[in-house]
Structures are given as structure tokens and as C-alpha cells.
Write an enzyme that holds these catalytic residues in place. Structure first.
Site, mmCIF file in Angstrom:
data_model
loop_
_atom_site.group_PDB
_atom_site.id
_atom_site.type_symbol
_atom_site.label_atom_id
_atom_site.label_comp_id
_atom_site.label_asym_id
_atom_site.label_seq_id
_atom_site.Cartn_x
_atom_site.Cartn_y
_atom_site.Cartn_z
ATOM 1 N N GLU A 40 0.831 -1.212 0.000
ATOM 2 C CA GLU A 40 0.000 0.000 0.000
ATOM 3 C C GLU A 40 0.863 1.258 0.000
ATOM 4 O OE1 GLU A 40 -3.093 0.468 -0.543
ATOM 5 O OE2 GLU A 40 -3.625 -1.640 -0.607
ATOM 6 N N TYR A 123 -6.639 6.044 4.784
ATOM 7 C CA TYR A 123 -6.739 5.152 3.631
ATOM 8 C C TYR A 123 -5.931 3.871 3.861
ATOM 9 C CZ TYR A 123 -5.787 2.998 -0.797
ATOM 10 O OH TYR A 123 -5.657 2.058 -1.770
ATOM 11 N N ASP A 141 -9.537 6.942 -1.515
ATOM 12 C CA ASP A 141 -8.419 7.713 -2.065
ATOM 13 C C ASP A 141 -8.923 8.352 -3.357
ATOM 14 O OD1 ASP A 141 -8.597 5.614 -3.836
ATOM 15 O OD2 ASP A 141 -6.455 5.169 -3.865
#
Ligand code: SF4
Length: 366
Positions: A40, A123, A141
């Protein structure tokens, strides 16, 4: 946005599409929160295809929190070298050290603990907790916001606080509580592969029947284009000093502008990594580079050799457009300068350098 049967069938269509068409990605092989976290963070500013080799290399060197926490920072940066936005790598290591210190080296699974880690915002926390632990946090996002704004034909600036909160609420409502990890990945996948910014493929879209922007013919105008921050032009000169053996000299990452004698504006442009001696120039690059070289690198010694101009390098970093003028200077022996190291010009792989420095090295090799 959707309730009752409409919501049920929307979820079914999207999850069905995701299970059939999802891409095979290395971080989808298991549900290890550490591996999901690394992916991520890498994907925040890097495209999937570009991130994969970096991800695999990083995981080979740092297979878990403990190895990342104890590695030298320069090694972490070296393995991040080329991905850009190096604060991501620095924060990863700070967070790994925090996990070792506060959570016995085990990636935490409580929302507030994950959010307290450096470099992790709502997020990323939602992505890790939903994918690794099935917790019901919806990701939001730019990609997901674009999808939701089109589905609901939400116009206007999506980035105002109020609008973002509204979008988060919509994302929370859409989330399928029975499969939050798959749901979040499906929304991201839809935004990345079908509902793309410039050419959304509405005909192939699994949820096109639920899309208000499509019904109203507003797909091209939603979301509203963001005003781009004006870019600043800056001209730099870099000195590639080379001895007879082809060895060159790089300066250590600037800790303080005064130590490196580097204008504070330049240090972030070089990503605070190892770099060729570099200065900002205005009028006469050769003269200014030579004066800098003699005063700061050669302890006042005048040079008779010529600075050979190399192919100029163009580079963009955040809101800066950089024109970099590299000069090569052949010397019998490289000077001894504090906070510098010597490396073969043709192989700088043992040290963390930015893409800009890599381009200069390439230019110097002809
Ligand atoms: Fe996006 Fe088009 Fe699908 Fe609507 S129909 S969600 S605009 S791809």
C-alpha cells in the site's frame, strides 16, 4: 446512494466482477498485514507495474517487521532507490521500529494503533485492516473518490473537507460488511482498470447500470478537474568528478543545508540521498560551477582542466521542473572531502541515489 435491493445487486455485481477479473498481484498471495502494508505504501505514488519488482526485492531483503526495523537506513533507502518519494521509506522504517518497541514486533490490528504509525493515514489503515483482518473500514483515495463521484453524479471539487467526508460516508455505506477486504480491493481495481480518469470503459463496466454520471452523460465532466499547482523552474549544475580509474565522488545526504553548503531548496530535489555535488545556477553555469568547485571541493585550488558539459537532464519533482546541467571533470586524483564517498561511475547500485542522480550518472557515461 443505493439502499435495499439496489445496494445488494450493486455489491453482487462488483464482487462478482472482482473475483473473476482481479489481477494476480504478489501482495494478494496472502493476508499478511506486513506485506499488505508495504504494497500500500509503495502504491501511493507508483503504478502497479512499476512497483512489483521493487516490492519483490524489498520483501526479499526485509521479509518482516524485525528485519526492516533493524536494517541500516541507507540500506532501506537503497532498496527504495528509483521509487521516489523517499519519505515513504523513512516512515516505513520508523513505523517498523515503533511496532517492535510498542507491539512486540507484531503489526497491530487495532485501528487507533495502526493510525498512530508514521506514514499511515485513514486510507492505508483501512486497506490493511480490511484486507488482513476483515475489519469494516472503507478505503477512500483519489481513485475510489472518482468512482463514487461518478456513480452518484457528484459534481464540484471533491477535495473540500465537507465533500471528502460525504464521500467517506458513501464509501462506508457501500462497503460490503461480509467481505470488506475484497470490497475495498474491488473498488480500487475498478478505479484503476475500468473507471480511469481520462478514458473510463463504461461499456465494460460491471456496475454501469447503477451509474448516474453515465445515465446523465456526465462521465467526462465528473470529477471536476483539479487546478494544478503552478510548477517552478529551477536550473542546477552537477559536477561529475572522475579519476583515471573511472571512480567518481558522491556527497552524503545533506543533514543540514549548512553542512552541505547546499541551498536548502535543492536538498529535497535530490531526495536527501547520495548525490553529485550540485548547486543552483542562474547566469553562467560554467563559471558558477567552477567557482563552487574550487571554493568548496578543492579547498581553493584553481583548476586548469575544462568542465565538459554533458547532455542536459530534465526532471520533475513535485512542483519543480528541473533543468540540470551536468559537467564532467577528469582529475588525476579525486579530492578528499568530508561527508563524501567514492564509487565506480558505472555502478552506483551500492548506494541510495535518486532518479535525478541516476540520470546524471547515465549522462556522464555517454
Ligand atoms: Fe465509471 Fe463508466 Fe462504470 Fe460509471 S459506468 S462507474 S463512469 S466506468
Amino acid at each position: 446512494m443505493f439502499t435495499g435491493h439496489a445496494l445488494h445487486s450493486f455489491r453482487k455485481q462488483l464482487l462478482g466482477w472482482f473475483s473473476q477479473f482481479k489481477r494476480d498481484l504478489p501482495w494478494r498471495l496472502d493476508k499478511d498485514p506486513y506485506r499488505i502494508w508495504i504494497s500500500e505504501i509503495m502504491l501511493q505514488q507508483t503504478r502497479v507495474v512499476a512497483a512489483i519488482p521493487f516490492y519483490e526485492r524489498f520483501l526479499t531483503h526485509f521479509p518482516g517487521v524485525a528485519t526492516l526495523a533493524t536494517a541500516p537506513e541507507q540500506e532501506v533507502l537503497r532498496l527504495w532507490s528509483g521509487l521516489g518519494y523517499y519519505s515513504r521509506a523513512r516512515n516505513l522504517q520508523k513505523a517498523a521500529r515503533q511496532i517492535v518497541a510498542q507491539h512486540q514486533g507484531v503489526f497491530p490490528n487495532r485501528h487507533e494503533q495502526v493510525l498512530a504509525l508514521p506514514g499511515i493515514g485513514p486510507y492505508t489503515a483501512a486497506a490493511i485492516l480490511s484486507i488482513a483482518h476483515g475489519q469494516t473500514y472503507a478505503v477512500l483515495d483519489g481513485n475510489v473518490a472518482r468512482v463514487i463521484s461518478r456513480l452518484g453524479a457528484i459534481s464540484g471539487n471533491l477535495r473540500t473537507n465537507q465533500r471528502w467526508q460525504q464521500l467517506q460516508q458513501l464509501a462506508d455505506n457501500l462497503l460490503d460488511p461480509r467481505a470488506p477486504g475484497d470490497w475495498n480491493q474491488a473498488m480500487m481495481e475498478l478505479g484503476a482498470t475500468v473507471c480511469t480518469p481520462r478514458s473510463p470503459q463504461c461499456l465494460l463496466c460491471p456496475v454501469n447500470k447503477s451509474c448516474e454520471a453515465r445515465k446523465l452523460g456526465l462521465v467526462r465532466s465528473i470529477p471536476e478537474k483539479r487546478n494544478k499547482r503552478a510548477t517552478l523552474g529551477i536550473t542546477l549544475a552537477a559536477l561529475v568528478l572522475v579519476d583515471k580509474k573511472g571512480t567518481t565522488l558522491l556527497l552524503a545526504p545533506p543533514i543540514s543545508p549548512s553542512r552541505s553548503k547546499m541551498h536548502s531548496q535543492i536538498a529535497p530535489l535530490l531526495s536527501r540521498l547520495w548525490h553529485f555535488p550540485t548547486i543552483e545556477v542562474s547566469q553562467d553555469a560554467v563559471k558558477e560551477a567552477k567557482a563552487y568547485l574550487e571554493a568548496n571541493l578543492l579547498h581553493g585550488t584553481k583548476i586548469r582542466e575544462t568542465l565538459v558539459p554533458l547532455k542536459r537532464v530534465r526532471h520533475s519533482v513535485t512542483h519543480h521542473d528541473i533543468t540540470l546541467l551536468p559537467f564532467r571533470l577528469e582529475l588525476a586524483a579525486l579530492p578528499n572531502i568530508p561527508h563524501s564517498k567514492k564509487f565506480p561511475l558505472t555502478d552506483l547500485s551500492s548506494v541510495p541515489i535518486s532518479n535525478l542522480t541516476r540520470k546524471v550518472a547515465r549522462s556522464a557515461q555517454g
